[in-house]
Structures are given as C-alpha cells and as structure tokens.
Enzyme design. Structure first.
Site, PDB file in Angstrom:
ATOM      1  N   ASP A   1     -25.484  91.002  18.875  1.00 25.42           N
ATOM      2  CA  ASP A   1     -26.310  90.695  17.711  1.00 25.42           C
ATOM      3  C   ASP A   1     -27.367  89.669  18.085  1.00 25.42           C
ATOM      4  O   ASP A   1     -27.115  88.770  18.887  1.00 25.42           O
ATOM      5  CB  ASP A   1     -25.457  90.127  16.577  1.00 25.42           C
ATOM      6  N   CYS A   2     -28.539  89.800  17.496  1.00 31.87           N
ATOM      7  CA  CYS A   2     -29.527  88.708  17.554  1.00 31.87           C
ATOM      8  C   CYS A   2     -29.981  88.460  16.120  1.00 31.87           C
ATOM      9  O   CYS A   2     -31.012  88.945  15.678  1.00 31.87           O
ATOM     10  CB  CYS A   2     -30.691  89.021  18.485  1.00 31.87           C
TER      11      CYS A   2
ATOM     12  N   ASP B   1     -43.064  75.864  24.432  1.00 27.78           N
ATOM     13  CA  ASP B   1     -41.622  76.144  24.342  1.00 27.78           C
ATOM     14  C   ASP B   1     -41.070  76.472  25.724  1.00 27.78           C
ATOM     15  O   ASP B   1     -40.593  77.573  25.968  1.00 27.78           O
ATOM     16  CB  ASP B   1     -41.382  77.302  23.375  1.00 27.78           C
TER      17      ASP B   1
END
Length: 442
Positions: A81-82, A231
């Site tokens: 899952d993300c 980032d």
C-alpha cells in the site's frame, strides 16, 4: 479484457521472472489463474507476444484489481500500500526487458486537492528535467478502468487518518469503484536508494567522493533551470542505478526561484522528515535561494562520511535543537534572518538555558581537513554564508574528477502558466490535465 487471480506465493520463489532475454514470448501460466463467468479457474494464455503485449490484463489480489498491459508481469510478493488511495508493486516490462516499479493511484486521490497538486507538480518538473544525466523520470503513464469495487480494511483507513491528521469526515472508505479510471506511473526499479548505501557501510572514500560529486552535478542541473529541489531525502528522493550513478526522483517539492511566491514555498512544502531541511525553511519569509539545497547536500555529505543519519528530526523545534547542538547557536543577526516569530523566541530561550559546546568537531573527528572545511561552509545557519554549488565543485576534494567542460545545463523552459494554475485546479481539472499533457498514447 482478461481477468486473473494472483495465487499465493512463497517469498523465496523467484521463478516469476524466469525467461530468455532473446525470447519473444514469456510463460506466465504458472503464476496466475483465470476465472471464467462460472467461477471456474482456467489456465491463462501463456504467451506474451508483440501483438498482444498492450492488451489489458487484470489481476486480483486481496480484493483489489490491478489492470495493466499484458507486457507487465507483476511480482505478487512486492505489492504494498502507498496510502489508502494507491498501491505500488514491481513488475517486469517485457517490451523494455527491465524490472520496473508501478504505482497505481486512484482518481479519488485527487479529491484531496493537496495530494493532487503535488502529483501535478511532480509531473511538471519531471517534464522539465527529462533527459538530465542525474534525473530519473517516469517511463510511462497510463490509465486503466477498475474491474470491481474495493473497500480497504478499517485498520488501513484509521491508520491513514491518524498519520495524515486529516479530518475523518473527509475520508471516503470506498477507495476503488468499478469503472473508475486509475492512473499507473511506471519507473525503472533502482539498484539502491542512497540510504541503503549509507546505512550498510558499502562505500569507500572514493565512492563517497564520486557520489557526492554526482549529487552536486544533479543540483547544478536543476539550478540551471531556476529550480531548487528542497527534498534531498536519501531514502525516497535519491537513488543509485546499476552503473553507480546518482538519480534524483520525486520533484513535488521543487520550487521555481524568482517566480514562485514565498507563500507557495511554505504552503505545500511536505517532506517525510525534517532531517534534510535547511533552517530557513522551517519558518519565515526569507528569500529562498540555491543555498537551501546546499544545506541538504551538506547533510547528505555528512551522512556519506559517517555512514549513518546526521539528524533524526520530526518537528520544527526538534530540528532546530539538533542543528543548535551540532553547530552551535546562531549569531543574533543570523537567527533573525533564518527564523521568525515563535521559533526565534524558542531558539533564543533554548540558547539562554543551555550552555554546551557544539558537537561538530567530535562528530567529524575522522574526517580530513578538506572535508571539514566543506561541511563547515555548507552547514551554517545563514544561507548567505554557505558555499555555492560551484564553489564546492572547485574544492580540492574533487580535483581528480571535476571536469568543468562536462556540464550540460537544462535547456527547457517551464510552462509557467500551467505551473501557476495548479493551486486553482479542481480534482476533475487535474485528472484532465494529466490526460492532455502527460498520458502516454494507449
């Protein structure tokens, strides 16, 4: 469209990718079973050929459907899952003969406009940087219709709400609905994340020098387009390929210098950790420059040298304290320039109540003087005092590898109109924009 159910796999079974590289066909029959209208399990077509490789094939796993071109052979052991609106998995692309990562995102992801804005920003900057030596972009973007509805387990929904601090009423429990069109983003599977190499002590001094040099060259490329990355997370944003080349990914926090208003810098600046954020990004309305990325590069350089994380910060005050402990308190003029309001008061109070020597010298006791000088001139409170990327590249540290003639700047221009319109786009407008500007032909 054919529908298959992924059978249970033992994690040690790697036969899913057994094939001859020069073959025009791949046998997938031993991994999947087809279900006909009466619920009987039937063997699937076992041959993938150039003529049928783009046909849609749907796999079911844990109640969810994954619809991909037949040329994508899914490794069922890698499905994760993300978030509640997406899943990610590894597949083998028969056409390109490469292992790839596929991220499937529901159109419902765009109901949360912040998520949608970040996806669009990522795509815009990927387009801008495409072709850069140190840039990894999506290999393809396509969409497929869901074959069924899916409601995730309650625990998954609750975990998502807790982790995102969202209003529970804003969450829809039906994440996948029949005939919804999901987006699939394909990227090459990297050999390592940079964090893998750092934390597993896989690097000698020459490796460290080469990787740090490539990080700087990647930043120089982005800066040549008037963009800062913001980032520099070695786990999620920077990878190393099979040829030991640095590859930057995930550009949804990129900031367009001289064009983006400062409020936009802060409005949608969401990172997984504070650990790589420059102090001036924590609070304030300073003029952001390439020096923001120089701080992040300095943290990465420190981690390459140490073989471990430099900071472990998950909120603004914790991060400012960690910086304070490493390099000492800022001068009064530096503090006022870098942080504002409540955080400036917090920092001055923390300085008043604590008296201890910075840990910088002890932290980097094993480094040579050239490395120390670079770190001191990258990790400083005031961004105006930091070395530029070009000044770092001219350091004696790179005298054996730096080639001034080997740099190719970014030669594309950002479509500023689309870029500015992002904040005003509604969910259906965002998905339409992907259709028009970024989707690969079917």
């Amino acid at each position: 469209m054919d529908i298959y159910y992924i059978l249970n796999h033992d994690n040690s079974d790697n036969n899913i990718f057994d094939f001859e590289n020069n073959s025009d066909t791949i046998d997938i029959g031993k991994n999947y079973k087809k279900c006909n209208g009466q619920g009987q399990m039937l063997p699937p077509p076992t041959l993938i050929t150039p003529s049928n490789q783009n046909d849609t094939i749907t796999y079911y796993t844990d109640g969810r459907s994954i619809s991909v071109p037949r040329k994508m052979l899914i490794d069922p052991n890698t499905i994760v899952d993300c978030g509640t609106n997406g899943i990610m998995f590894i597949a083998f692309n028969f056409e390109t003969q490469k292992r790839v990562i596929l991220k499937k995102l529901s159109k419902r992801m765009f109901d949360n406009e912040l998520n949608g804005h970040r996806i669009i920003r990522n795509l815009i900057f990927q387009n801008l940087f495409q072709g850069g030596k140190h840039i990894s972009t999506y290999q393809s973007i396509f969409k497929r219709k869901c074959s069924d509805s899916y409601q995730p387990p309650l625990t998954s929904i609750l975990n998502s709400i807790i982790s995102s601090n969202d209003n529970p009423q804003q969450h829809s429990t039906l994440i996948q609905q029949k005939d919804d069109e999901d987006f699939y983003f394909e990227s090459i599977q990297p050999q390592y994340s940079l964090l893998n190499l750092i934390s597993n002590n896989m690097l000698d001094q020459d490796d460290i020098c080469q990787l740090f040099y490539e990080i700087l060259m990647g930043l120089k490329f982005m800066h040549s387009a008037g963009v800062i990355h913001r980032d520099l997370d070695p786990e999620n944003s920077i990878f190393v390929d099979e040829n030991f080349n640095i590859k930057f990914t995930e550009f949804n926090n990129c900031f367009l210098l001289d064009t983006d208003p400062t409020f936009l810098f802060n409005k949608e600046y969401i990172t997984n950790t504070y650990s790589y954020r420059a102090p001036e990004t924590i609070w304030g309305d300073s003029l952001y420059t390439e020096a923001t990325d120089v701080w992040g590069a300095g943290v990465l350089f420190a981690e390459l040298l140490l073989g471990k994380r430099l900071f472990r910060s998950f909120n603004s005050k914790e991060h400012l304290k960690s910086i304070y402990k490493l390099i000492g308190a800022p001068k009064a003029s530096e503090g006022a320039y870098v942080v504002k309001g409540e955080l400036l008061f917090f920092l001055m109070e923390y300085n008043r109540k604590n008296s201890f020597q910075p840990t910088f010298n002890n932290t980097f006791i094993g480094c040579n003087q050239i490395q120390i000088d670079l770190l001191k001139n990258m990790l400083c409170w005031d961004p105006r005092d930091r070395y530029s990327v070009n000044e770092i590249l001219e350091s004696p540290y790179f005298e054996n590898i730096h080639d001034r003639t080997n740099f190719i700047p970014c030669d594309k221009n950002l479509n500023v109109n689309i870029h500015f319109d992002i904040l005003n786009l509604k969910p259906n407008q965002m998905t339409n924009l992907i259709d028009q500007e970024f989707l690969n032909p079917s």
